[in-house]
Design a protein around this motif. Structure first.
Motif, PDB file in Angstrom:
ATOM      1  N   ALA A   1      10.960   4.669  54.461  1.00 10.56           N
ATOM      2  CA  ALA A   1      12.564   4.748  54.644  1.00 10.56           C
ATOM      3  C   ALA A   1      13.143   3.412  54.250  1.00 10.56           C
ATOM      4  O   ALA A   1      14.129   3.536  53.301  1.00 10.56           O
ATOM      5  N   LEU A   2      12.477   2.428  54.763  1.00 10.30           N
ATOM      6  CA  LEU A   2      12.985   1.064  54.403  1.00 10.30           C
ATOM      7  C   LEU A   2      12.944   0.640  52.953  1.00 10.30           C
ATOM      8  O   LEU A   2      14.025   0.103  52.130  1.00 10.30           O
ATOM      9  N   ALA A   3      11.770   1.209  52.339  1.00  5.97           N
ATOM     10  CA  ALA A   3      11.518   0.755  50.925  1.00  5.97           C
ATOM     11  C   ALA A   3      12.552   1.448  49.970  1.00  5.97           C
ATOM     12  O   ALA A   3      12.855   1.149  49.062  1.00  5.97           O
ATOM     13  N   LEU A   4      12.771   2.882  50.531  1.00  8.86           N
ATOM     14  CA  LEU A   4      13.559   3.638  49.596  1.00  8.86           C
ATOM     15  C   LEU A   4      15.001   3.243  49.906  1.00  8.86           C
ATOM     16  O   LEU A   4      15.533   3.056  48.858  1.00  8.86           O
ATOM     17  N   GLN A   5      15.283   2.818  50.860  1.00 10.40           N
ATOM     18  CA  GLN A   5      16.763   2.031  51.187  1.00 10.40           C
ATOM     19  C   GLN A   5      16.807   0.679  50.304  1.00 10.40           C
ATOM     20  O   GLN A   5      17.839   0.677  49.718  1.00 10.40           O
ATOM     21  N   ALA A   6      15.983   0.186  50.146  1.00  8.03           N
ATOM     22  CA  ALA A   6      15.983  -1.205  49.277  1.00  8.03           C
ATOM     23  C   ALA A   6      15.986  -0.905  48.028  1.00  8.03           C
ATOM     24  O   ALA A   6      16.493  -1.618  47.102  1.00  8.03           O
ATOM     25  N   GLU A   7      15.681   0.347  47.487  1.00 12.52           N
ATOM     26  CA  GLU A   7      15.775   0.941  46.190  1.00 12.52           C
ATOM     27  C   GLU A   7      16.960   1.419  46.104  1.00 12.52           C
ATOM     28  O   GLU A   7      17.396   2.205  44.827  1.00 12.52           O
ATOM     29  N   GLY A   8      18.023   1.481  47.136  1.00 15.92           N
ATOM     30  CA  GLY A   8      19.074   2.068  46.807  1.00 15.92           C
ATOM     31  C   GLY A   8      19.481   3.556  46.992  1.00 15.92           C
ATOM     32  O   GLY A   8      20.460   4.092  46.722  1.00 15.92           O
ATOM     33  N   VAL A   9      18.105   4.203  47.664  1.00 12.76           N
ATOM     34  CA  VAL A   9      18.338   5.350  48.141  1.00 12.76           C
ATOM     35  C   VAL A   9      18.704   5.617  49.599  1.00 12.76           C
ATOM     36  O   VAL A   9      18.019   5.108  50.169  1.00 12.76           O
ATOM     37  N   ALA A  10      19.534   6.589  49.890  1.00 13.53           N
ATOM     38  CA  ALA A  10      19.921   6.967  51.096  1.00 13.53           C
ATOM     39  C   ALA A  10      18.651   7.905  51.839  1.00 13.53           C
ATOM     40  O   ALA A  10      18.434   8.828  51.614  1.00 13.53           O
TER      41      ALA A  10
END
Length: 144
Positions: free
Chosen positions: A86-95
């Motif tokens: 989830a943190l890595a996805l947020q870093a990719e700009g994905v909620a």
């Protein structure tokens, strides 16, 4: 827009770099307009490490009580993976958000360490995705 489920094994989740690679793959689908549910395994070797620790404390015991605790211990590796993803996805700009098994109840049979899924209460996940709250959700499967 489709609801897509991805499953990633321990090797795919084996390091921060590999988790970032998974996040990039999932983000590509999310940017294409799809909703995603991602089910990652524990990081490569983590489940074995955790169960080896447990076996040091209960090496020969295989009662239902011990097997239940082995399931509980093993699930912690997946809990770490879903949070990291989830943190890595947020870093990719994905909620993105992670859910533990108790937040999205998954009913299984009572075969500890070999449980089969009987039902998944997906109401919360589907409602959150439909509301546009998240584009990607990562789940851990825990036996209940």
């Amino acid at each position: 827009m489709a609801l897509i489920v991805h499953k990633y094994g321990g090797t795919s989740m084996g390091s921060p770099e590999r988790i970032q690679s998974v996040a990039r793959r999932v983000a590509k689908w999310a940017r294409a307009g799809h909703q995603l549910v991602v089910v990652p395994s524990a990081m490569s070797g983590e489940t074995n490490r955790l169960l080896a620790l447990a076996r040091q404390l209960a090496p020969e015991t295989t009662t239902d009580h011990v097997l239940r605790e082995l399931d509980m211990i093993a699930s912690t590796g997946e809990q770490v993976s879903v949070g990291l993803l989830a943190l890595a996805l947020q870093a990719e700009g994905v909620a993105a958000v992670s859910y533990a098994g108790w937040q999205v109840p998954i009913a299984t049979d009572i075969a500890y360490t070999k449980a089969r899924i009987e039902k998944i209460d997906d109401v919360r996940v589907r409602a959150d995705l439909a509301a546009g709250k998240w584009k990607a959700v990562s789940l851990t499967f825990e036996a209940h």
